[in-house]
Design a protein around this motif. Structure first.
Motif, mmCIF file in Angstrom:
data_model
loop_
_atom_site.group_PDB
_atom_site.id
_atom_site.type_symbol
_atom_site.label_atom_id
_atom_site.label_comp_id
_atom_site.label_asym_id
_atom_site.label_seq_id
_atom_site.Cartn_x
_atom_site.Cartn_y
_atom_site.Cartn_z
ATOM 1 N N LYS A 143 20.068 -11.928 -18.437
ATOM 2 C CA LYS A 143 20.034 -10.732 -19.278
ATOM 3 C C LYS A 143 18.882 -9.794 -18.909
ATOM 4 N N ALA A 144 18.229 -10.065 -17.794
ATOM 5 C CA ALA A 144 17.130 -9.200 -17.345
ATOM 6 C C ALA A 144 17.695 -7.949 -16.685
ATOM 7 N N LYS A 145 16.816 -7.000 -16.434
ATOM 8 C CA LYS A 145 17.241 -5.730 -15.852
ATOM 9 C C LYS A 145 16.270 -5.286 -14.767
ATOM 10 N N ILE A 146 16.786 -4.521 -13.829
ATOM 11 C CA ILE A 146 15.918 -3.729 -12.964
ATOM 12 C C ILE A 146 15.847 -2.352 -13.606
ATOM 13 N N LEU A 147 14.648 -1.904 -13.857
ATOM 14 C CA LEU A 147 14.426 -0.709 -14.658
ATOM 15 C C LEU A 147 14.163 0.496 -13.761
ATOM 16 N N SER A 148 13.839 1.624 -14.361
ATOM 17 C CA SER A 148 13.561 2.828 -13.582
ATOM 18 C C SER A 148 12.494 2.531 -12.541
ATOM 19 N N PRO A 149 12.648 3.050 -11.333
ATOM 20 C CA PRO A 149 11.731 2.679 -10.254
ATOM 21 C C PRO A 149 10.345 3.273 -10.437
ATOM 22 N N PRO A 150 9.333 2.683 -9.803
ATOM 23 C CA PRO A 150 8.018 3.307 -9.792
ATOM 24 C C PRO A 150 8.120 4.699 -9.152
ATOM 25 N N GLN A 151 7.268 5.590 -9.569
ATOM 26 C CA GLN A 151 7.318 6.951 -9.043
ATOM 27 C C GLN A 151 6.747 6.997 -7.628
ATOM 28 N N ALA A 152 7.469 7.653 -6.721
ATOM 29 C CA ALA A 152 6.981 7.805 -5.347
ATOM 30 C C ALA A 152 5.766 8.733 -5.338
ATOM 31 N N LEU A 153 4.775 8.395 -4.529
ATOM 32 C CA LEU A 153 3.571 9.211 -4.437
ATOM 33 C C LEU A 153 3.863 10.468 -3.624
ATOM 34 N N SER A 154 3.226 11.565 -3.989
ATOM 35 C CA SER A 154 3.529 12.840 -3.340
ATOM 36 C C SER A 154 2.768 13.025 -2.026
ATOM 37 N N ARG A 155 1.549 12.539 -1.929
ATOM 38 C CA ARG A 155 0.789 12.657 -0.686
ATOM 39 C C ARG A 155 1.336 11.679 0.353
ATOM 40 N N LYS A 156 1.315 12.105 1.626
ATOM 41 C CA LYS A 156 1.913 11.282 2.675
ATOM 42 C C LYS A 156 1.013 11.264 3.912
ATOM 43 N N ILE A 157 0.803 10.056 4.462
ATOM 44 C CA ILE A 157 0.001 9.887 5.666
ATOM 45 C C ILE A 157 0.772 9.011 6.647
ATOM 46 N N ALA A 158 0.797 9.417 7.923
ATOM 47 C CA ALA A 158 1.395 8.607 8.984
ATOM 48 C C ALA A 158 0.282 8.096 9.898
ATOM 49 N N PHE A 159 0.366 6.823 10.267
ATOM 50 C CA PHE A 159 -0.620 6.200 11.156
ATOM 51 C C PHE A 159 0.082 5.710 12.423
ATOM 52 N N PHE A 160 -0.537 5.987 13.568
ATOM 53 C CA PHE A 160 -0.043 5.498 14.853
ATOM 54 C C PHE A 160 -1.190 4.762 15.531
ATOM 55 N N GLY A 161 -0.968 3.491 15.887
ATOM 56 C CA GLY A 161 -2.080 2.740 16.442
ATOM 57 C C GLY A 161 -1.678 1.427 17.068
ATOM 58 N N ASP A 162 -2.693 0.599 17.301
ATOM 59 C CA ASP A 162 -2.523 -0.684 17.975
ATOM 60 C C ASP A 162 -2.878 -1.825 17.024
ATOM 61 N N SER A 163 -3.450 -2.907 17.558
ATOM 62 C CA SER A 163 -3.759 -4.077 16.735
ATOM 63 C C SER A 163 -4.772 -3.771 15.642
ATOM 64 N N ILE A 164 -5.667 -2.822 15.885
ATOM 65 C CA ILE A 164 -6.660 -2.454 14.866
ATOM 66 C C ILE A 164 -5.952 -1.893 13.654
ATOM 67 N N THR A 165 -5.014 -0.989 13.893
ATOM 68 C CA THR A 165 -4.255 -0.385 12.798
ATOM 69 C C THR A 165 -3.347 -1.410 12.130
ATOM 70 N N SER A 166 -2.765 -2.321 12.919
ATOM 71 C CA SER A 166 -1.884 -3.349 12.347
ATOM 72 C C SER A 166 -2.636 -4.305 11.432
ATOM 73 N N GLY A 167 -3.918 -4.545 11.730
ATOM 74 C CA GLY A 167 -4.692 -5.518 10.957
ATOM 75 C C GLY A 167 -4.721 -6.888 11.587
ATOM 76 N N MET A 168 -4.544 -6.951 12.893
ATOM 77 C CA MET A 168 -4.581 -8.233 13.596
ATOM 78 C C MET A 168 -5.876 -8.990 13.298
ATOM 79 N N GLY A 169 -5.748 -10.231 12.840
ATOM 80 C CA GLY A 169 -6.890 -11.114 12.656
ATOM 81 C C GLY A 169 -7.859 -10.723 11.575
#
Length: 368
Positions: A143-169
């Motif tokens: 009897k549970a429900k999936i409710l209205s979704p969280p609101q999407a944030l308006s600011r947007k950032i794109a990242f392009f990178g390597d292992s540093i950006t991925s968070g390796m280790g």
């Protein structure tokens, strides 16, 4: 009397069994339900089986009830996900996926919660080297429900990178190995931290070992960045028009610096002008997809920014200056993450420091 007692026993047993069976009945919430909030480069070729392959791709939902079962179909059995409940991200549940289709019962995370609504976030810690994961939805209480979704944030950032950006280790011991998949957590990369600092949604296109001119494998970022799937070098195509960032951060050069200076992987060895032009070419191509974004070129915080290799800072900075001079509207900013002497991939503490520096830079540029 004996028969009455026996009958009463069976009636009670039936009631208890029936009550238990109905209390554990579950309902499927399909992955194409419009009340899921997806973030990142997600592949929707099969709407009921969206694929999460890039680091930081995530699914959020608001649910009711006391049952939570994730349904995931993993390509290689190497991926790890954070499951964050009600924003409590300091100690998330971490799930190690098995290869193939499996269900992951996380109902214990909801134990003792009295509120009617619980927010969950399913966040991909790992990257394209570990493969893609199909998300097939959730199972909730009957009897549970999936409710209205969280609101999407308006600011947007794109990242392009390597292992540093991925968070390796980044979750490894400081004096230990830093290439264990279980200790790779993009949530605590400088990229994801910066986005949270600025209350922005983000897309991360990164891969450990990749460079803009040479990589530890047979493809480079200019051949990789347009894919919708992060699983190796493939022919999938991302539609850049469907998500336009306000800010684009490019942090490449660490692998190029090591493979050119130390490994001598490129022969004949490229000149300074060759390296500068290669970086410029990638930035020009990237800017055609994001014509209105503020670009930031970054380098560091591994040894590409150590004093003895400061020529790599000069290469990137020269490329940025020449791009800005050639096009007065480019306005590409430049930032370095300082090498602090640590011989390895940055740990979480370093990522936080780098994120603070980048956050300050973006705030200044964007007036956020």
């Amino acid at each position: 009397m004996k028969n009455i007692k026996l009958l009463s026993y069976f009636i009670l047993a039936f009631i208890q069994f029936y009550g238990m069976s109905t209390s554990y009945a579950l309902q499927l919430i399909s992955a194409d339900n419009e009340r899921f909030l997806y973030t990142g480069r997600v592949e929707y070729s099969e709407p009921k089986k969206p694929v999460l392959s890039w680091p930081g791709t995530s699914v959020k939902a608001n649910i009711s009830g006391d049952k939570l079962v994730l349904i995931m179909d993993d390509e290689n059995g190497k991926n790890y996900f954070n499951v964050i409940v009600d924003g409590q991200d300091q100690f998330p549940a971490v799930i190690e996926l098995k290869a193939g289709l499996h269900e992951y019962d996380l109902s214990y995370l909801l134990s003792g919660k009295n509120q009617k609504i619980t927010q969950i976030e399913i966040f991909k810690r790992t990257e394209g080297h570990e493969g893609g994961t199909q998300f097939l939805g959730l199972k909730l209480a009957d009897k549970a429900k999936i409710l209205s979704p969280p609101q999407a944030l308006s600011r947007k950032i794109a990242f392009f990178g390597d292992s540093i950006t991925s968070g390796m280790g980044n979750e490894g011991a400081n004096n230990g190995k830093d290439d264990l998949v279980s200790e790779k957590n993009h949530y605590w990369s400088y990229a994801a931290i910066t986005a949270r600092n600025l209350n922005a949604q983000f897309h991360t296109v990164s891969l450990s070992g990749i460079g803009f001119m040479v990589s530890w494998f047979d493809f480079i970022m200019p051949e990789y960045y347009q894919q919708i799937s992060a699983s190796g070098n493939n022919d999938t195509q991302w539609d850049f028009s469907q998500w336009q960032p306000d800010v684009v951060v490019v942090n490449l050069g660490q692998n190029d610096s090591w493979l050119i200076d130390n490994e001598k992987r490129l022969q004949p060895e490229p000149s300074e002008r060759d390296i500068i032009n290669a970086y410029k070419s990638f930035m020009i191509n990237l800017k055609t997809h994001y014509p209105n974004a503020q670009f930031i070129s970054a380098l560091g915080s591994m040894d590409a920014t150590k004093p003895s290799r400061k020529h790599w800072i000069r290469y990137i900075k020269t490329a940025v200056n020449e791009l800005n001079q050639a096009n007065k509207t480019s306005n590409i900013a430049f930032i370095t993450f300082d090498f602090n002497g640590f011989q390895g991939h940055p740990r979480v503490a370093q990522h936080i420091k780098n994120a603070d520096k980048l956050t300050t830079k973006i705030k200044s540029l964007m007036q956020w």
